[in-house]
Structures are given as C-alpha cells and as structure tokens.
Write a protein that holds these residues in place. Structure first.
Motif, short mmCIF file in Angstrom:
data_model
loop_
_atom_site.label_atom_id
_atom_site.label_comp_id
_atom_site.label_asym_id
_atom_site.label_seq_id
_atom_site.Cartn_x
_atom_site.Cartn_y
_atom_site.Cartn_z
N THR A 23 28.42 23.75 16.52
CA THR A 23 28.78 23.94 15.12
C THR A 23 27.61 24.36 14.23
O THR A 23 27.78 24.53 13.03
N HIS A 24 26.42 24.52 14.81
CA HIS A 24 25.31 25.10 14.02
C HIS A 24 25.77 26.42 13.37
O HIS A 24 25.42 26.70 12.21
N GLY A 25 26.52 27.22 14.14
CA GLY A 25 26.94 28.54 13.65
C GLY A 25 27.81 28.42 12.40
O GLY A 25 27.64 29.18 11.44
N PRO A 50 13.51 24.94 10.88
CA PRO A 50 12.91 23.76 11.51
C PRO A 50 12.41 24.10 12.91
O PRO A 50 12.47 25.26 13.32
N VAL A 51 11.95 23.09 13.61
CA VAL A 51 11.82 23.20 15.06
C VAL A 51 12.99 22.41 15.64
O VAL A 51 13.17 21.25 15.33
N GLY A 52 13.76 23.08 16.44
CA GLY A 52 15.01 22.53 16.95
C GLY A 52 15.86 23.72 17.32
O GLY A 52 15.37 24.86 17.31
N ALA A 69 6.34 23.77 11.10
CA ALA A 69 6.10 22.92 12.26
C ALA A 69 7.17 21.83 12.30
O ALA A 69 7.85 21.57 11.30
N HIS A 70 7.32 21.19 13.45
CA HIS A 70 8.39 20.20 13.68
C HIS A 70 8.36 19.09 12.63
O HIS A 70 7.40 18.31 12.57
N GLY A 71 9.38 19.04 11.81
CA GLY A 71 9.51 17.98 10.82
C GLY A 71 8.88 18.27 9.47
O GLY A 71 9.09 17.53 8.51
N GLY A 94 17.29 19.72 11.84
CA GLY A 94 18.05 18.85 12.74
C GLY A 94 17.65 17.39 12.56
O GLY A 94 16.76 17.07 11.76
N ASP A 95 18.31 16.51 13.34
CA ASP A 95 18.05 15.08 13.13
C ASP A 95 16.73 14.62 13.73
O ASP A 95 16.07 13.73 13.20
N GLY A 96 16.32 15.23 14.84
CA GLY A 96 15.00 14.90 15.38
C GLY A 96 13.93 15.35 14.41
O GLY A 96 12.99 14.62 14.09
N ASP A 97 14.12 16.56 13.92
CA ASP A 97 13.16 17.17 13.00
C ASP A 97 13.04 16.35 11.71
O ASP A 97 11.94 16.03 11.28
N SER A 100 13.14 11.84 12.49
CA SER A 100 12.16 11.21 13.36
C SER A 100 10.77 11.71 12.99
O SER A 100 10.07 11.10 12.17
N ILE A 101 10.37 12.85 13.55
CA ILE A 101 8.99 13.31 13.35
C ILE A 101 8.71 13.68 11.89
O ILE A 101 7.59 13.55 11.42
N GLY A 102 9.76 14.07 11.17
CA GLY A 102 9.57 14.48 9.78
C GLY A 102 10.08 13.45 8.78
O GLY A 102 10.36 13.79 7.63
N ASN A 122 23.08 16.81 11.66
CA ASN A 122 22.99 15.62 12.50
C ASN A 122 23.96 15.76 13.68
O ASN A 122 25.17 15.66 13.51
N ASN A 123 23.38 15.99 14.88
CA ASN A 123 24.23 16.06 16.07
C ASN A 123 23.91 14.92 17.05
O ASN A 123 24.27 14.97 18.22
N ALA A 124 23.22 13.92 16.56
CA ALA A 124 22.99 12.68 17.31
C ALA A 124 22.24 12.89 18.62
O ALA A 124 22.31 12.04 19.52
N ILE A 125 21.53 14.01 18.71
CA ILE A 125 20.81 14.28 19.97
C ILE A 125 19.72 15.33 19.71
O ILE A 125 19.76 16.04 18.71
N TYR A 126 18.74 15.39 20.62
CA TYR A 126 17.77 16.48 20.58
C TYR A 126 18.36 17.62 21.38
O TYR A 126 18.36 17.58 22.61
N GLY A 127 18.87 18.63 20.68
CA GLY A 127 19.53 19.73 21.37
C GLY A 127 18.55 20.61 22.12
O GLY A 127 18.64 20.82 23.33
C1 LIG Z 1 5.07 18.44 17.52
C2 LIG Z 1 6.21 18.76 18.38
N1 LIG Z 1 6.75 17.78 19.13
C3 LIG Z 1 7.81 18.06 19.93
C4 LIG Z 1 8.34 19.31 19.98
C5 LIG Z 1 9.48 19.60 20.91
N2 LIG Z 1 10.76 19.72 20.24
C6 LIG Z 1 11.30 20.90 19.96
S1 LIG Z 1 12.80 20.78 19.26
C7 LIG Z 1 12.78 19.11 19.36
C8 LIG Z 1 13.94 18.27 18.92
C9 LIG Z 1 14.92 18.97 18.10
O1 LIG Z 1 16.01 18.16 17.87
P1 LIG Z 1 16.78 18.18 16.51
O2 LIG Z 1 15.84 18.19 15.37
O3 LIG Z 1 17.74 17.07 16.54
O4 LIG Z 1 17.50 19.59 16.48
P2 LIG Z 1 18.63 20.21 17.43
O5 LIG Z 1 17.88 20.96 18.48
O6 LIG Z 1 19.45 19.09 17.97
O7 LIG Z 1 19.39 21.11 16.54
C10 LIG Z 1 11.59 18.67 19.93
C11 LIG Z 1 11.29 17.25 20.17
C12 LIG Z 1 7.73 20.30 19.17
N3 LIG Z 1 8.17 21.57 19.15
N4 LIG Z 1 6.69 19.99 18.38
#
Ligand SMILES: Cc1ncc(C[n+]2csc(CCOP(=O)(O)OP(=O)(O)O)c2C)c(N)n1
Ligand code: SF4
Lengths: 245, 354
Positions: A23-25, A50-52, A69-71, A94-97, A100-102, A122-127
C-alpha cells in the motif's frame, strides 16, 4: 473523448518499485493528489525521502526532493523549512525510520512545532531489509528477528507514535488513518489534506500515520494482508484524530 | 579595520556571518560553546537562523537540509560531537553539499577531557565517516588566521560542492587575541542551480547519495575522486618558517605550530641548532610536496613532527619525507600540551644522535 481519470501531475512517470499489493503506492498517490489539489505548484514543494522501502520516493514525487539518512528526515526537513519558510515541506517515513532510529528527530521536530508535514507509513515491520521486527511490530508478531513472535517480556511493546506526539504542544494536527479499504482510503486523503493545510496556515507540525501493508514480509497474499491490517493493527493502533488545533 | 580583542570561538562565529553564513545548527559541547552562544545572539540580528538541535546527529542533518536548500550553513562541535556528525558528513559528501563543520578538538577517546588536543587528525583527514571520500581541512594557528580561513572554508565548499572542516583545538577556541575582523562579504553568494527551492534552479532538484547500481555508484565515486584530485592540485596551503638551510625541521599545525615556532627560535640560542618549521595550513590536501622539498635539502638532518596526540600527522610526514631523512615524533595527549621546554629537550636529544 472525455478524460475521466488522470494520473496526478505530482507523480512522475517513473514506475513504482513496490511489491504487488503493497500500500505504499496508494499512499504515494494520495499525497501527490493532495499536493496537486492544494495548487501551490510543484516548484513550491520540497519533500524528504526516508531510508526504507520508500527510499526512491525522490524519483516519484514530482517536486524537489532530498534523500535523508535513516531516520533523519525531520532534521533535514527542518533545515529546508528554515531556509524556505514559504515552501511546503514534507517527510515520508516508515516505522523503522521514524519510530526507531529517528525517534529523537521526530519528537523534537514535533516539539518545536516545526512547520512541516510528516507522512508516517506504519507497516509494523522493516520492509526494505527483509522483514525484521520494527518498533511497531505487534506483540506476538513473527518476523525474521522475532522468529518465535514478539515477546513483550523480552523486547517490549509497540511504539504508539500518534499517542506520544499528541502529548506535545508543538503539533497542530495528528491523525492515524488506514488504507485497507476504499472508505478508509478516502478518509486518509482527507486527513493528509488537513495536515498540509495546517502547515500552510502556519499552525505548526502535522503528522499523518497511515497503517499500511507489507504482504511480502508478512507472508500474506495482498487481500489477506489488508484483512490482517484491519483485524490486528487497528486494535493496536486505533484510528482517529489525536491532535487538532 | 581596527583590531578588537576576541575569543577564538566568537571570532570564528562572527567571521562565518561576515562570510555570508545565515544558518547555524548546533548542540552544546565544551570547548566550543561560545560558537553556538554567539550565533544565538547574532543570527536574529542579521536575519539568519540559529537553532539548537536535539543532538549533533540532528544538527548536521539540519545543515544538510539547509545546504541542500541553497543556503550557506554550518555547524560546530568538539570531538565526541564530531563523531556523531560523521554520518551526516558522509551523506553530505555523497550528495555533494557545500557546508562547513568546525571541530574544536578536545582530548579523547570517549568522553576524554575538555582540554586542547589534535587527536582527531585521522578522523578529519581520512574521511571520518563511511565511504570513499575526503574533505578539505583547514587548521588555523591563530584567531586572525581562523577568521580569514572561515571565509575561505565557505568559498572552497561552494566551489567544489563538498563539506569543509575547520580543525581547531580547545586552545584556539578559548584564547583571546587581537583580531582584525574580515569584511562583510559584498559580492552575492554563488548561484546554486542544483539546490532545492531556489529561484535559479534548473528543473526538479534531487539531493541524493544513493546509487543502488554498483556501476553507477562507481561512476559517482570516480566523479568525487576527480574533484579530490582537483582540490589537491589547487588548495594546498602551507607556511614555511626559516626552513632554508635548516639543520632540523619541525612539522606542526594549529596552535601547536606556534609553540614550535618559539621552540625553533630558542633552539638556535640554546642549542646552536638551525630549526625550521613546516606548518601545514591544509591538513587535507596535505602539503607533501613542500615538506618533501624542505626535507630533501642537504642541510636537513632530521624531521620532527610535534603534535597534541600520540602521533597521527607523523604518518603524513613520513609519507612526504619518504625515507629521505629520519623522522621522529614528539607529542602529549589527552589534553596535555607540549611546552617549549619539552620540544627543546627533544631537539637536544636528536642533536646528540646526529
Ligand atoms: C544507519 C542505517 N542503519 C540501518 C540501515 C538499514 N535499513 C535500511 S531500511 C531499514 C528499515 C526500514 O524499515 P521502515 O522504516 O519500517 O520502512 P519500510 O521499508 O518498512 O517501508 C533499515 C534498518 C540503514 N540504511 N542505515
Ligand atoms: S517489502 Fe513490504 S513495504 Fe516494501 S515494497 Fe514490498 S510489500 Fe511494500
């Protein structure tokens, strides 16, 4: 011949790389349609990718884009907005972005009342990295780093972003929506519009959390993924407006 | 312009404003706090923006956003904070963003001490963050030189679309010296048609460091590499003091070079040694050529690198001298500063072995 449907001009012609049924699209299209309908013109919009899985968003949104950068998207967007206070600035994360890290970046952008809009998927997972546990993974959810299911006694509970951020004074508009059926897609678009309008009105920070599917890493066919979202994610992440000023 | 007495940190902040910097993002850390403090007072007066970030990670990413949006932007910190900024610096290099980072180095590793050190030399000159990259590093030895190099730093960053570092130390930041402040920049800032949201931009601006296909990433990295070769050809700066016909060469940068300059003078009086000083002003690109030429003079018997570290720049000294003459090292670390007496003692022992 009358044109009955046209792709929004705020999306480029680059084909999405998302998995079938993701559903990102849909969320991209909603954001792009709102941006077009607001009529500010694509030269007046700057987005931050983002990074994701949405890392290539800079190829899709037909406006100026920066890859963060991620987050770090909220910090990058802060720098942009301070230079161009008259432009519409958004992050797509994304939710990881984001959660978590951000986590620090989003909390402080919100607390500052940074006049940006965040689309939080929020897709409850690192895609992108192949289905690891996210800060938003549900209790018991099986992922590649919680193969026995998320054990809350070991690694805690899902982070509730809307609930948390709505406690701050900086945000002007916060809502959680979903895109698992047509009714909700329509509601999601309305919410996204409100968030951008809050930015245009200079009210402060706005965030729309969109519950989204990851059929690939959930290991479900698209239809079942939509159902799984409705039945499992919504009880954990209730939809609604969390903040409106 | 009349000289005014200014603290290093404040003079650097004012010089950045004079050079056209209007966006500063930072996070408190000793011994550079007077930079953000000064900026918080001055930026609103000149229509600029000072924002205290939630961390150094955020600060450098705010600078990334502001630089990507076409502004002259900077951050400053000290060693532990610079470690946190490395991620952002690497991304800014990859996305080819001009910005300036000031590092007022303190003792490390870890939390270390808050006194002056030069132990971030490797980090500054070898990239620091991940990936194949370099950034120009300027090492002023006085407050006067620092204010002048601040303007140069922004110009070099813009010229090559690359981050630039000003590497000082706790002493340079805290010292008060008479300084003739640089003039307010009168020419307009360079146009940035690649930047987001600027009127001069050509089409859609994309600021990005991702090249998912390795062949494209390699092409990008070689493009950066060509830029580094150009910088190496054009931007080396070095000061040679009494190196002609010297018996021994001292090599030192930043505030350490000033102490060495005094030691070189005293060495003649006390030890009868002619001691020259090679003072790199750019640590990257390093003045290999100038140092090599100085060291290859027949008169030179020995080269001594003096640093506030356990020996980092000495690697570059050895690369430059390339075995032509013996190279040794003297240093103190953790915030301790070699004194003139210490250096003279070292020179004296070198003389005995000569
Ligand atoms: C500093 C850093 N740590 C880890 C990663 C690896 N990484 C790339 S995407 C991602 C998780 C993305 O998950 P989310 O934000 O939930 O987005 P989704 O892919 O589910 O849309 C990670 C951990 C990275 N690129 N940079
Ligand atoms: S991995 Fe998941 S989130 Fe990423 S594109 Fe595929 S379905 Fe979507």
């Amino acid at each position: 011949m009358a044109v009955v449907f046209k792709k929004t001009s705020m999306l480029t012609d680059v084909p999405f790389h998302y998995c079938p049924g993701c559903t990102h699209g849909i969320i991209h299209r909603l954001v792009a349609e709102v941006l077009e309908e607001l009529g500010v013109g694509n030269d007046n919009i700057i987005g931050v990718a983002p990074v994701g899985c949405a890392v290539f968003a800079y190829n899709y949104f037909n406006c100026d884009m920066m890859e963060a950068a991620h987050g770090r998207a909220p910090a990058v967007a802060t720098g942009i907005k301070r230079v161009h206070p008259d432009k519409l600035v958004f992050t797509y994360q994304g939710d990881g972005d984001l959660a978590s890290i951000g986590a620090a970046e989003i909390v402080h952008a919100a607390a500052r009342g940074e006049k940006i809009t965040t689309i939080f998927v929020n897709n409850a997972i690192y895609g992108m990295t192949g289905g690891q546990m996210a800060p938003t993974s549900l209790p018991g959810q099986v992922t590649t780093t919680s193969p026995y299911g998320r054990d809350t006694s070991h690694c805690g509970y899902p982070v509730k972003v809307c609930e948390m951020l709505s406690q701050l004074d900086g945000p002007a508009y916060i809502q959680r929506v979903s895109v698992h059926d047509v009714k909700n897609v329509v509601a999601a678009k309305k919410a996204i519009r409100k968030a951008f309008e809050a930015q245009i009105a200079g009210k402060g920070f706005s965030l729309i959390e969109v519950l989204s599917t990851c059929p690939t890493n959930w290991g479900l066919p698209p239809q079942e993924a939509l159902k799984w979202l409705e039945e499992n994610m919504i009880p954990q992440f209730p939809l609604g407006v969390y903040k409106e000023i | 312009m009349a000289k005014v007495l200014m603290k290093g940190n404040e003079a650097i902040a004012e010089a950045a404003i004079k050079a056209g910097c209007r966006f500063f993002f930072g996070y408190p850390i000793t011994p550079q706090n007077q930079i953000p403090e000064y900026m918080s007072k001055r930026m609103p007066q000149v229509g600029g923006c000072f924002l205290q970030a939630e961390s150094e990670v955020s600060a450098i990413n705010m600078v990334y956003g502001a630089a990507g949006a076409g502004a002259r932007a900077m951050t400053s910190s000290s060693s532990p904070g610079i470690s946190l900024k490395q991620e952002g610096i690497s991304y800014a290099v990859g996305a080819e963003l001009p910005l300036v980072v000031v590092n007022m180095v303190r003792g490390g590793p870890g939390l270390g001490s808050i006194q002056p050190a030069q132990s971030d030399y490797y980090q500054a000159t070898r990239g620091g963050g991940h990936g194949d990259y370099r950034l120009p590093v300027f090492a002023p030895s006085s407050v006067q030189e620092a204010v002048e190099l601040m303007a140069t730093a922004f110009d070099v960053a813009d010229k090559y679309r690359n981050p630039v570092m000003l590497l000082g130390d706790g002493m340079l930041g805290q010292i008060m010296e008479p300084v003739e402040m640089i003039q307010e920049r009168s020419e307009p800032l360079p146009k940035k048609p690649w930047a987001s949201g600027v009127p001069e931009k050509e089409g859609r601006s994309i600021i990005n460091s991702l090249y998912i296909n390795p062949d494209e990433c390699e092409v990008h990295n070689y493009k950066l590499e060509r830029k580094y070769q150009e910088i190496t050809a054009n931007e080396v700066r070095v000061q040679l003091i009494d190196t002609e016909g010297a018996d021994i060469l001292l090599v030192a940068y930043g505030t350490m070079a000033r102490i060495c300059q005094r030691a070189a003078k005293d060495a003649y009086k006390q030890l009868g040694l002619k001691v020259g000083l090679v003072r790199p002003i750019t640590l990257w690109p390093y003045p290999y050529e100038a140092l090599k030429n100085a060291a290859e003079q027949p008169s030179v018997k020995h080269v001594l690198s003096v640093e506030m570290s356990t020996g980092q720049m000495v690697d570059d000294v050895r690369l430059a001298v390339c075995g032509a003459k013996p190279v040794s090292f003297y240093g103190r670390t953790g915030g301790m500063v070699p004194t003139v007496k210490d250096i003279l003692a070292k020179l004296s022992s070198i003389k005995e072995g000569m």
